[in-house]
Design a protein around this motif. Sequence first.
Motif, mmCIF file in Angstrom:
data_model
loop_
_atom_site.group_PDB
_atom_site.id
_atom_site.type_symbol
_atom_site.label_atom_id
_atom_site.label_comp_id
_atom_site.label_asym_id
_atom_site.label_seq_id
_atom_site.Cartn_x
_atom_site.Cartn_y
_atom_site.Cartn_z
ATOM 1 N N GLU A 112 -87.434 66.513 42.710
ATOM 2 C CA GLU A 112 -87.022 65.145 42.045
ATOM 3 C C GLU A 112 -87.507 65.344 40.467
ATOM 4 O O GLU A 112 -88.577 66.076 40.206
ATOM 5 C CB GLU A 112 -87.640 64.004 42.453
ATOM 6 C CG GLU A 112 -87.168 63.829 43.805
ATOM 7 C CD GLU A 112 -85.696 63.191 44.073
ATOM 8 O OE1 GLU A 112 -85.499 62.487 43.151
ATOM 9 O OE2 GLU A 112 -85.036 63.714 44.844
ATOM 10 N N TYR A 125 -89.916 65.978 48.218
ATOM 11 C CA TYR A 125 -89.755 65.437 49.515
ATOM 12 C C TYR A 125 -89.481 66.344 50.495
ATOM 13 O O TYR A 125 -88.614 67.354 50.389
ATOM 14 C CB TYR A 125 -88.649 64.403 49.455
ATOM 15 C CG TYR A 125 -89.097 63.210 48.593
ATOM 16 C CD1 TYR A 125 -90.386 62.440 48.873
ATOM 17 C CD2 TYR A 125 -88.224 62.775 47.302
ATOM 18 C CE1 TYR A 125 -90.533 61.352 47.959
ATOM 19 C CE2 TYR A 125 -88.606 61.609 46.791
ATOM 20 C CZ TYR A 125 -89.690 60.973 46.827
ATOM 21 O OH TYR A 125 -90.150 60.077 46.155
ATOM 22 N N LYS A 171 -85.929 66.752 52.056
ATOM 23 C CA LYS A 171 -85.094 67.565 50.982
ATOM 24 C C LYS A 171 -85.202 69.033 51.104
ATOM 25 O O LYS A 171 -84.554 69.719 50.479
ATOM 26 C CB LYS A 171 -85.188 66.955 49.561
ATOM 27 C CG LYS A 171 -84.689 65.515 49.472
ATOM 28 C CD LYS A 171 -84.346 64.867 48.118
ATOM 29 C CE LYS A 171 -83.469 65.749 47.514
ATOM 30 N NZ LYS A 171 -83.292 65.130 46.042
ATOM 31 N N SER A 209 -89.323 57.208 48.970
ATOM 32 C CA SER A 209 -88.154 57.403 48.138
ATOM 33 C C SER A 209 -87.002 56.513 48.698
ATOM 34 O O SER A 209 -86.992 56.222 49.950
ATOM 35 C CB SER A 209 -87.601 58.836 48.247
ATOM 36 O OG SER A 209 -86.472 58.854 47.705
ATOM 37 N N GLU A 210 -86.407 55.762 47.859
ATOM 38 C CA GLU A 210 -85.199 54.961 48.120
ATOM 39 C C GLU A 210 -84.238 55.710 48.903
ATOM 40 O O GLU A 210 -83.317 55.220 50.036
ATOM 41 C CB GLU A 210 -84.427 54.483 46.835
ATOM 42 C CG GLU A 210 -83.289 53.393 47.263
ATOM 43 C CD GLU A 210 -82.552 52.911 46.096
ATOM 44 O OE1 GLU A 210 -81.352 52.196 46.327
ATOM 45 O OE2 GLU A 210 -82.861 53.441 45.212
ATOM 46 N N GLN A 211 -84.096 57.116 48.794
ATOM 47 C CA GLN A 211 -82.922 58.069 49.582
ATOM 48 C C GLN A 211 -83.296 57.952 51.005
ATOM 49 O O GLN A 211 -82.657 57.796 51.837
ATOM 50 C CB GLN A 211 -83.137 59.476 49.269
ATOM 51 C CG GLN A 211 -82.872 59.533 47.913
ATOM 52 C CD GLN A 211 -83.023 60.932 47.395
ATOM 53 O OE1 GLN A 211 -82.633 62.095 47.696
ATOM 54 N NE2 GLN A 211 -84.296 61.340 46.393
ATOM 55 N N PHE A 212 -84.652 57.523 51.522
ATOM 56 C CA PHE A 212 -85.146 57.736 52.793
ATOM 57 C C PHE A 212 -85.586 56.378 53.340
ATOM 58 O O PHE A 212 -86.430 56.265 54.317
ATOM 59 C CB PHE A 212 -86.066 58.730 53.257
ATOM 60 C CG PHE A 212 -85.672 59.984 52.596
ATOM 61 C CD1 PHE A 212 -84.535 60.887 52.973
ATOM 62 C CD2 PHE A 212 -86.389 60.520 51.564
ATOM 63 C CE1 PHE A 212 -84.036 61.826 52.353
ATOM 64 C CE2 PHE A 212 -86.073 61.740 50.954
ATOM 65 C CZ PHE A 212 -84.937 62.387 51.162
ATOM 66 N N ARG A 231 -79.073 47.964 49.286
ATOM 67 C CA ARG A 231 -80.459 48.766 48.713
ATOM 68 C C ARG A 231 -81.690 47.935 48.783
ATOM 69 O O ARG A 231 -81.510 46.344 48.841
ATOM 70 C CB ARG A 231 -80.112 48.899 47.197
ATOM 71 C CG ARG A 231 -78.791 49.843 46.960
ATOM 72 C CD ARG A 231 -78.584 50.050 45.349
ATOM 73 N NE ARG A 231 -79.823 50.766 44.879
ATOM 74 C CZ ARG A 231 -80.208 50.722 43.599
ATOM 75 N NH1 ARG A 231 -79.301 50.373 42.666
ATOM 76 N NH2 ARG A 231 -81.303 51.242 43.023
#
Length: 798
Positions: free
Chosen positions: A45, A472, A475, A535-538, A567
């Motif tokens: 990131e 992360y 990723k 993370s917001e991604q996960f 979200r």
Amino acid sequence: MGKTTAVLLGLALLMPAQAYEAQDAEAFFPKWGEYAVPDTPYRSENRSVSVFDLVERSLTTGVWEGSPKVQAERDRYAAEFYATLASRKVWHEGHSPYTHEYQGPIVWDIVPIPQAAPPPCDQPQPTGYDAESCRYVNSLFKDLEQRDPEAARAAREIVRRGRDVWFKGTFGNQDEEYLHLARTVGRENVWYPWLDTRTRPYRFSKWGMINDPDCEQGDASTNWYDKCPDPHSSGVLGYRKYHADPLKDESGKVVFDPATSPYRADELQKNLRYVLGGPCVQCHVAFDPTNPPENPNEPEWENLHATIGNQYTMQPMQYVMGTPEDSLVRQVLGRGHRVGTIDTSLVATDFQHNPGTQNNVMDFFNKRLFEEEMKHPVTGKISTARTRAVLKGGEDSVGEHLALIRVYVNIGMCTEECWAPNFPVPGSFFGEKAEQQPFRIAQCAKDCEAWNHADAKMPDLAAFLMTGGPTYLLKAVDVDGTPGSAFVDTAKVPQGRKVFARECAQCHSSRVAPDNIRADKAALARFYEGHVFGSEQFWELEFTEQERSSEAFRAKYLVADADGNMRPRQFASEGVFAQDWLSNDEPVPFHIVGTNRCRALHDNHNEGHIWEEFSSETYKQRPSPGAEPNVINRMVPLLGGKQVPGERTIEGGPGYLRNFSLLSVWATAPFLHNNAIGELTYLDNGTTVDYTVAGRVAQFENAYAELMMSDNPADTPHRPQKVSVTDRDIKVAPREDQQGFIKLPVAAGTPIMTFTSSDPHKPLFMKCDDPVENKGHQFGVSLSDDEKLALREFLKIL
């Protein structure tokens, strides 16, 4: 907006995109224009946080705006940015490094070692490093670019310049090795066998050193140094080479000119051709955990992460490989430092054995801000200002600008002008010469121009560091193509998150729980309900399907974006600024955390000590965490190690350790401030540390298992106690410079701290008496096996 920030923004906006002399630059870089700027996306990131954001959100810190000279001549220092990344001494007539005495007068001038500026990022670059820098900054500020292209350009240029400081700024710090360290280890022992280009194929395997991807193995035509497009690259990242002074005979005749003389077989061992300076990446650059190289000795730029911290090298050893195996320095650095650690008080010593990890820098903008009282080092005015806690005990507490430049002094900048004159004189026992004296910033800015060269660049450097983000596991892709998700049991993550909220978040979350519930685990669970730690991604992995589909949960914690996607509310309102930094950054008394206390007792920032001006008044007024027993110096025959009546009260700021961030904890094992919990693992060849994704996960799991054990030897199971000891009989002098006629015998197997944690100027008692390095942090030890497993899997996604 502070004055420095306003000026910095103005310069960024006004500085022309081509602030370089094309002809000079092309002469400096022999491969000018041969490197295209890549646009491949990053797995790790990077954060599009600019100085504009920091100002807008009141996230700037400190009271220092630069030295009076920097403020008066800011335009000139900006124009000479690249020309002043490195410097050297020009000795006055009749003086030389061979005649200069310890703490002697200044008999030299500081002159820059010019380096050429690279072209703008819309052009091919002169090195792969510059192309990678462009790839980095081009990945940032894309939203800002849509709103304000000029502001985005300015933000990118600031970050790029800061990145160049991180990779190339040395500011004359080669003097620490060739002038100061040589007094202790001998000039003949300051040399670098790894600089020989023939070692390039195994530099990482043997020493954990990161080869410069731009370079290739040299030959006789390069005098057996690496061949690099940047003339100052040594071939190893973090070590910049500059021509040494010509060697003269007694009559003054030049017998070896570093720029023109043919190869000499002894030139490497005698540093005849080059001297080495060290920018920050010597400790902080390493392989990107999400994208490791296939061959660790030949990484590409895409395989490197600038701020992760090198867990794989004994960095201090790289400078003293000429020392004998039975020398003090070899034992202290080679046996007393765990891989991936460095005692940053080795030179300006606090006489306590306290190696610490080479920190990673991630989401620094989300570190907690504290308001503290600070004294301006020039005017003496005391005022309230914001600061972020830096260093293991929060000692550098006067804002990023001074915290960063102090590091450059600590790695050698202005050693002879401003630093070594404030050290105690070896062999002294009474008066000022037996004590540290405070480093004075005003004096240094006056007497050492390298300070001003660096001082003018620290805002750029801070801006770069603010853009570093986590790595992360989810990723990551391993060298064999295995995705990072294969190493996580995601089914256990929601349970692990609940365990974390109850047991860990009160210290390891930047969402700070109220004091009145910190001891109430049920209340903590309610307080952190719905909060996303990772993370917001996960984010969905942190909650069960039942939780995510609950109408009450959705209404309270989620919000629909413009596309109708749900979200987490914390990110919808604040974006990346809502990312949990996974620490409250609060200082904890050493006896509560229970780890080896010598680092917590570090006192260089106390009033009257060397770094007095780099700690806030609030820091120096911290309440005492307690007292230490008086233990007779362990080097004293028969009586050494015995406790006597009376105690030493810890006061003036020391005695605490910060709660450290758990961002990317999966990638940064071993654990604790000294890497003492867990061990590195090795590839099948047995000589190369396992740097792969699988290797990092295995090291994390092993360290986690040890962390969750009792440190009490009476318990089964318990952590095996780790104590760094000498590996042979040696002799040490009772002086920090190892000079003098008295040599004390030290038997093989003696704990290193026996002779490194006592003050030779006050030799009766131990300064710190704590040999066991992997004790403490007993939080979580009593969890059930199922809870420990779930917590482990949750930590992997952070």
